[in-house]
Design a protein around this motif. Structure first.
Motif, short mmCIF file in Angstrom:
data_model
loop_
_atom_site.label_atom_id
_atom_site.label_comp_id
_atom_site.label_asym_id
_atom_site.label_seq_id
_atom_site.Cartn_x
_atom_site.Cartn_y
_atom_site.Cartn_z
N TRP A 1 7.22 -13.84 -39.43
CA TRP A 1 7.94 -14.45 -40.55
C TRP A 1 6.97 -15.36 -41.30
O TRP A 1 6.16 -16.05 -40.68
N VAL A 2 7.05 -15.33 -42.62
CA VAL A 2 6.18 -16.16 -43.45
C VAL A 2 6.64 -17.61 -43.36
O VAL A 2 7.83 -17.90 -43.53
N GLU A 3 5.70 -18.51 -43.07
CA GLU A 3 6.02 -19.94 -43.01
C GLU A 3 5.55 -20.66 -44.26
O GLU A 3 6.27 -21.44 -44.85
N GLN A 4 4.29 -20.40 -44.65
CA GLN A 4 3.71 -21.13 -45.78
C GLN A 4 2.72 -20.22 -46.50
O GLN A 4 2.01 -19.43 -45.85
N VAL A 5 2.66 -20.35 -47.80
CA VAL A 5 1.71 -19.55 -48.59
C VAL A 5 0.93 -20.49 -49.50
O VAL A 5 1.52 -21.28 -50.26
N ASP A 6 -0.41 -20.43 -49.41
CA ASP A 6 -1.27 -21.20 -50.31
C ASP A 6 -2.04 -20.19 -51.15
O ASP A 6 -3.06 -19.65 -50.72
N GLN A 7 -1.52 -19.91 -52.35
CA GLN A 7 -2.13 -18.87 -53.19
C GLN A 7 -3.53 -19.25 -53.64
O GLN A 7 -4.41 -18.39 -53.77
N ASN A 8 -3.77 -20.55 -53.91
CA ASN A 8 -5.09 -20.99 -54.37
C ASN A 8 -6.18 -20.70 -53.35
O ASN A 8 -7.27 -20.23 -53.68
N LYS A 9 -5.87 -21.02 -52.08
CA LYS A 9 -6.86 -20.79 -51.02
C LYS A 9 -6.71 -19.41 -50.37
O LYS A 9 -7.51 -19.03 -49.52
N GLY A 10 -5.67 -18.67 -50.77
CA GLY A 10 -5.45 -17.34 -50.21
C GLY A 10 -5.08 -17.39 -48.74
O GLY A 10 -5.44 -16.51 -47.97
N ARG A 11 -4.37 -18.45 -48.34
CA ARG A 11 -4.01 -18.62 -46.93
C ARG A 11 -2.52 -18.39 -46.71
O ARG A 11 -1.69 -18.85 -47.50
N VAL A 12 -2.22 -17.69 -45.62
CA VAL A 12 -0.82 -17.43 -45.27
C VAL A 12 -0.60 -17.87 -43.83
O VAL A 12 -1.32 -17.43 -42.92
N SER A 13 0.38 -18.75 -43.64
CA SER A 13 0.74 -19.19 -42.28
C SER A 13 1.96 -18.40 -41.84
O SER A 13 2.96 -18.31 -42.57
N LEU A 14 1.88 -17.83 -40.63
CA LEU A 14 2.95 -16.98 -40.11
C LEU A 14 3.48 -17.53 -38.80
O LEU A 14 2.83 -18.34 -38.15
N THR A 15 4.65 -17.03 -38.41
CA THR A 15 5.18 -17.35 -37.09
C THR A 15 5.74 -16.08 -36.46
O THR A 15 6.22 -15.18 -37.18
N MET A 16 5.65 -16.00 -35.14
CA MET A 16 6.26 -14.88 -34.42
C MET A 16 7.55 -15.32 -33.74
O MET A 16 8.15 -14.57 -32.98
N ILE A 17 7.96 -16.58 -34.01
CA ILE A 17 9.22 -17.09 -33.45
C ILE A 17 10.32 -16.86 -34.48
O ILE A 17 10.25 -17.36 -35.60
N SER A 18 11.31 -16.09 -34.11
CA SER A 18 12.40 -15.76 -35.03
C SER A 18 13.12 -17.03 -35.49
O SER A 18 13.47 -17.88 -34.67
N PRO A 19 13.33 -17.16 -36.81
CA PRO A 19 14.00 -18.37 -37.31
C PRO A 19 15.50 -18.38 -36.98
O PRO A 19 16.16 -19.40 -37.12
N VAL A 20 16.01 -17.22 -36.56
CA VAL A 20 17.45 -17.13 -36.25
C VAL A 20 17.71 -17.53 -34.81
O VAL A 20 17.03 -17.07 -33.90
#
Length: 724
Positions: free
Chosen positions: A705-724
């Motif tokens: 699941w996508v947690e955070q997106v930093d388009q300027n730095k091209g960084r994507v923070s993800l999680t494998m823990i279901s938010p539900v």
């Protein structure tokens, strides 16, 4: 002497068994088999009865420990001999040396007797001041009268009381520094309460601020994690950082004073205190700091190598996509996208180049060429390298696929090392008429069809799944990675009639020379029709044949058993088994035989055929699945038909991705955007995670699941823990 040597060997075997938590008979069997010239894969696969089915990793651990203890034993012998020659070997010292269980401990005990270069203490001893030093350590009430005995106008004696006392202090300092128990205590204390500190030395050299967090950094030695040790080491090596170990010197001085100052009111006390400070600052602290840093580095290297090895193993054992005609694409802007069509056997059918991107931008022409190739060769899969222009090329490929009515899929292939392979002698020999970039496109396509066969052509360090691989011992790294490749190749087995020299040289018992001889023999005499023919290959002797033959497969030869993992040494017993069940070797793998083998009494038949039960089980499994490839049970690659951009990502979005790399602090997952997203170790699953490798591995297809997106730095923070 022979009996003593035998006893020593037996003691070493017992120590290996204890340290590896294994039965002594298993350890004894492994060492015996290795000393007879057997290889690790052969022992693991064909000598299970002797070792109790130890796997390759366990066998290697036994060998590593055995080698260390042998070296330790030899060093003890050398040290004892050297001290005895000096006439200084006491029964107590001998006992201490023999009891030492680490090389460091042996070196500490040997230190006072080691031939040293000329030191301050040496000069003082030459002036006859050693008795004065011994006297001062008794903490006498008065010192003046005793010191006068050592003052003389002779050139080779002390000329004043100050010189005599200073010389005695130099001797005391060296004596303290050479005391094994002192060094051991200070070493442990430094590990326990010391700090690893780094500071900026030259920030200008760090243009990208890679080491910024270490410009003013400190962490307890006991807590510093391996990847930070290697990062600081690299910063220091590049002249950007200063790194040091800071210990609690006051605590150390209190310990030393208590040990050597028995009378604070003695005239010698202040002088001995100075000698203690000199011993620590000048002689002990610098070497202990080196030792502590070396140990931290060794542990960090071992961790980095372990992670790299595990990632490489998973990469090599990725499920192959067999029987597919693949179009490989090596993306680029200026030089165009190189295309290579390979059939289901990996044979190159077509080479081309298109320019769908700036600066040339021949898009219409590129589209027509691409569609023509898809239609002409019935392409089922497109493999796109993940280098420069990869995502733009992905968009182009997705558009082309969607414009056809054929069930074509694509995926991004990690092309790390493809350029290394393309410029190598192996690639030049394989494709003498192709350009470097064209060879790269072939490699990308073949990596999809059979990752193992293609990746063995590349230096393992270049496959892009390491962490600080250039900062670790290259010898240790090469040994570990070679072991991983050998293990993977032999677990899968090799088709004798199609395997490259690069693949064959990793087969148990073979080397580069013999592998080339196998290829040469095949080219001159045609396909091998049975395993026994391998004996005719030059420089492939009987021992080598025994080691390698079980891992070589002939798929359509004279002997049906040659396509199984059954060793020829057991063929006669296997044929007896089949005959007793009413089958022949031509029925291997048939439904009827599979059913009959399911009812087999393994214990009874292993007794009748005089085979171990473990060997019998392996034989039965091989007869049921003669062409079994363990990789078929691995996760299949994630195929795609459309494109995702970083702009499309929103927090909370659920995606599937492929794990590309696992490091100490998390896992990098390819979710189809330009940069791989990071799943931090804390986001891999609920609860404590000791290491990311305990949760996921390279090649795994995971839900994130996508947690955070930093388009300027091209960084994507993800999680494998279901938010539900």
């Amino acid at each position: 002497m022979a009996v003593e040597l035998l006893n020593d060997q037996e003691n070493l075997l017992k120590k290996v068994a204890a340290s590896e938590k294994l039965e002594l008979k298993k350890v004894r069997a492994v060492i015996s088999l290795i000393e007879e010239g057997n290889t690790v894969p052969f022992i693991a696969r064909y000598r299970k009865e002797m070792t109790g089915a130890l796997d390759e990793v366990e066998i290697r651990a036994v060998i590593t420990r055995w080698t260390y203890l042998q070296n330790l034993s030899q060093r003890k012998s050398d040290v004892l001999h050297a001290i005895e020659e000096q006439g200084k070997l006491t029964p107590e010292l001998k006992k201490e040396i023999l009891r030492a269980d680490k090389l460091q401990m042996v070196e500490d005990l040997y230190r006072p007797y080691k031939q040293k270069r000329r030191t301050k203490a040496t000069v003082a001893k030459e002036k006859g001041l050693e008795p004065l030093a011994e006297y001062m350590l008794t903490m006498p009430k008065s010192l003046t009268q005793e010191v006068e005995k050592y003052i003389s106008e002779d050139e080779d004696r002390a000329s004043s009381a100050e010189e005599a006392i200073q010389g005695a202090c130099d001797i005391i300092a060296e004596k303290i520094a050479d005391e094994a128990s002192i060094r051991e205590w200070i070493r442990k204390e430094t590990f326990h309460s010391g700090l690893m500190k780094s500071s900026a030395k030259d920030e200008e050299k760090d243009e990208k601020k890679v080491f910024e967090m270490y410009y003013n950094y400190e962490e307890p030695v006991v807590k510093v994690v391996p990847h930070r040790v290697l990062a600081m080491n690299r910063g220091e090596k590049e002249g950007i950082l200063r790194v040091a170990i800071q210990s609690d010197s006051e605590k150390i001085y209190r310990y030393l004073n208590k040990k050597y100052i028995s009378n604070e009111h003695s005239e010698a006390a202040p002088h001995v205190k100075e000698a203690i400070q000199d011993a620590y600052k000048r002689l002990i602290q610098p070497s202990i700091e080196r030792e502590v840093r070396n140990e931290l580095t060794d542990k960090a290297e071992d961790r980095a190598i372990h992670i790299f090895s595990e990632n490489l193993r998973k990469l090599l054992l990725q499920a192959p996509l067999k029987g597919k005609t693949v179009l490989g694409v090596d993306p680029a802007y200026r030089t165009g996208c190189k295309l290579s069509v390979v059939d289901e056997t990996g044979k190159v059918l077509h080479i081309d180049v298109i320019y769908p991107h700036p600066p040339k931008s021949k898009k219409a022409e590129a589209e027509q060429t691409f569609i023509n190739i898809l239609n002409k060769y019935d392409i089922e899969l497109v493999a796109i390298g993940n280098g420069t222009a990869s995502r733009e090329t992905e968009q182009f490929v997705a558009d082309m696929i969607s414009s056809t009515d054929k069930p074509i899929a694509y995926l991004i292939v990690n092309e790390a090392g493809a350029s290394v392979y393309s410029a190598s002698d192996i690639a030049r020999e394989e494709f003498p008429d192709l350009q470097v970039e064209e060879r790269s496109a072939v490699s990308i396509a073949r990596r999809l069809q059979d990752p193992l066969a293609e990746l063995v052509k590349i230096d393992p360090k270049s496959v892009g799944v390491g962490q600080y691989q250039h900062d670790v011992s290259q010898k240790k790294l090469n040994e570990s990675l070679t072991f991983v490749v050998e293990t993977a190749v032999n677990q899968v087995g090799v088709n004798l009639n199609t395997a490259s020299s690069s693949l064959l040289q990793y087969v148990a018992g073979l080397n580069k020379t013999v592998a080339n001889n196998v290829i040469k023999y095949r080219e001159e005499n045609g396909k091998f029709t049975q395993r026994s023919e391998v004996k005719k290959v030059p420089r492939l002797g009987l021992k080598t044949f025994e080691q390698c033959v079980g891992f070589l497969r002939i798929m359509e030869g004279k002997e049906p058993l040659d396509r199984t993992s059954i060793h020829p040494e057991n063929y006669s017993e296997v044929k007896k088994l089949l005959k007793s069940l009413g089958f022949s070797t031509n029925q291997v793998g048939s439904k009827e035989l599979v059913e009959a083998l399911k009812q087999l009494d393994i214990e009874q038949y292993s007794r009748e055929l005089d085979l171990g039960e473990l060997t019998m089980k392996d034989i039965v499994q091989a007869l049921q699945k003669p062409g079994r490839d363990p990789r078929d049970e691995m996760t299949k690659p994630l195929l795609k038909t459309n494109v995702l951009k970083i702009e499309d990502l929103k927090a909370g979005m659920e995606l599937q991705g492929t794990v590309r790399n696992v490091v100490d602090f998390g896992a990098f997952v390819d979710i189809g955007v330009k940069e791989d997203g990071l799943v931090h170790i804390s986001k891999l699953k609920k609860g404590f995670v000791k290491h990311p490798l305990d949760v996921t591995a390279v090649g795994d297809v995971v839900t994130v699941w996508v947690e955070q997106v930093d388009q300027n730095k091209g960084r994507v923070s993800l999680t494998m823990i279901s938010p539900v």
